[in-house]
Design a protein around this motif. Structure first.
Motif, short mmCIF file in Angstrom:
data_model
loop_
_atom_site.label_atom_id
_atom_site.label_comp_id
_atom_site.label_asym_id
_atom_site.label_seq_id
_atom_site.Cartn_x
_atom_site.Cartn_y
_atom_site.Cartn_z
N ARG A 112 0.81 -1.21 0.00
CA ARG A 112 0.00 0.00 0.00
C ARG A 112 0.85 1.26 0.00
O ARG A 112 0.44 2.28 -0.57
N ARG A 113 2.00 1.20 0.62
CA ARG A 113 2.89 2.37 0.62
C ARG A 113 3.53 2.58 -0.74
O ARG A 113 3.59 3.71 -1.25
N GLY A 115 2.84 0.72 -3.73
CA GLY A 115 2.09 0.38 -4.93
C GLY A 115 2.79 -0.66 -5.78
O GLY A 115 2.42 -0.88 -6.94
N SER A 263 -5.18 2.95 -2.26
CA SER A 263 -3.86 2.32 -2.14
C SER A 263 -3.92 0.81 -2.29
O SER A 263 -2.89 0.16 -2.45
N GLU A 264 -5.12 0.23 -2.23
CA GLU A 264 -5.27 -1.22 -2.33
C GLU A 264 -5.61 -1.70 -3.73
O GLU A 264 -5.65 -2.90 -3.99
#
Length: 351
Positions: A112-113, A115, A263-264
């Motif tokens: 998530r940070r 990608g 972000s997911e």
């Protein structure tokens, strides 16, 4: 259930292990168990101590028991399976001390940070999991006590044969959700097939049992060297190897079919590339003769569907309501359970 320890009692038990609390760490990593971060007396090494009191009692003791059996696999030369070193396990006093690993983040946070979904990460995870399953099958006698790892609250069985006490705890949304699954004959056939597979001991292996992105730690050794550490073994048991794969891949599938946050979001081609690399590495690490045949791949699909259903159950339990997103996930999960042959090429392409 053990009574919670007072601070004085805990400090005395820690001292017996050569540990003192580290006051510089005021927020230990999130855990369902009570934890404290300690330092080794007269040293700089940090240790994360899990405490078996209150609701976390069984989990801490189970994890310590599992790690005692599994940790030697990580000490074999060039082992792909990385585990936190057990500093101390004191079941009599309910303490499990694990090494504190710096410079880390879970795969959940990493993806998530950044990608990013690197094939190297997929290969590291798949290689380690295949090694665990192969090694446990080759050394069955060492894991003969694995029945103690079984979880009688397995939600798979609750879909098939719901216990009265479980039903009594369901919300209205939960009752409606379970009814919708049980009304789907094809999905129920898929769930029953998985339950039957679990009983085929000759095909089973020691499972992690809770393999999710949040239980895999990405450790940065140098800017170009990373490893993946497998955490939280308290639900480990002897079962269908495809279950571990399905459990983990469900996290990635969720990012494709129903991400909760920007972000997911995971595009299907990225999912396919990552899952393909993971499964290929897994197969390469398994014992000679193992094949990622249609039957195994379809079991992985069905375990993905099961994990998605369990996620929806969690929403019904905590939110007391199922929104359109959750209902959509449930529909996709039932499709995977009922028609597993249609999904492998969609999720990971041709192997």
């Amino acid at each position: 259930m053990r009574a919670p320890l007072t601070d004085a009692e805990l400090d005395a038990r820690l001292a017996g292990l050569g540990l003192v609390r580290d006051p510089s760490i005021t927020n230990p990593p999130p855990s369902k168990n009570r934890t404290v971060v300690c330092k080794v007396k007269n040293g700089k090494k940090r240790v994360l101590v899990k405490i078996a009191d209150g609701p976390g009692n069984v989990g801490v003791l189970r994890e310590g028991s599992v790690l005692e059996r599994v940790e030697p696999l990580s000490r074999v030369a060039r082992s792909p399976l990385h585990l936190p070193h057990v500093y101390a396990f004191d079941p009599a006093h309910g303490l499990l001390g694990l090494e504190w690993i710096p410079n880390t983040e879970t795969l959940h946070h990493f993806h998530r940070r950044s990608g990013e979904y690197p094939a190297l990460v997929a290969e590291q995870v798949g290689n380690a999991l295949g090694y665990l399953h192969r090694s446990s099958r080759e050394g069955r006698a060492h894991y003969a006590l694995a029945d103690t790892f079984r979880d009688d609250s397995d939600l798979l069985e609750c879909f098939l044969r719901m216990r009265p006490d479980f039903y009594a705890r369901l919300s209205t949304a939960g009752i409606d959700f379970f009814a919708s699954v049980q009304a789907d004959a094809q999905a129920m056939t898929g769930l029953q097939a998985l339950s039957t597979q679990q009983l085929r001991e000759s095909e089973n292996a020691l499972l992690h049992g809770d393999l999710r992105q949040a239980n895999l730690l990405r450790v940065t050794k140098t800017p170009k060297a990373t490893s993946i550490v497998y955490l939280d073994w308290e639900l480990s048991f002897w079962g269908d190897p495809a279950r571990d794969l399905g459990s983990l891949l469900s996290d990635y599938v969720m990012g494709w079919i129903a991400p909760e946050h920007r972000s997911e979001v995971l595009a299907r081609p990225v999912l396919e590339t990552f899952a393909h690399a993971l499964l290929k590495a897994y197969a390469a690490a398994r014992e000679p003769g193992f094949k990622l045949d249609d039957d195994f791949q379809q079991r992985v699909v069905r375990w993905i569907g099961t994990a998605l259903l369990i996620s929806v159950y969690g929403i019904s339990h905590y939110e007391q309501h199922l929104d359109a997103r959750a209902l959509g996930v449930a529909r996709q999960a039932r499709e995977m359970l009922g028609k597993p042959a249609e999904w492998p090429t969609v999720l990971w392409g041709k192997l």
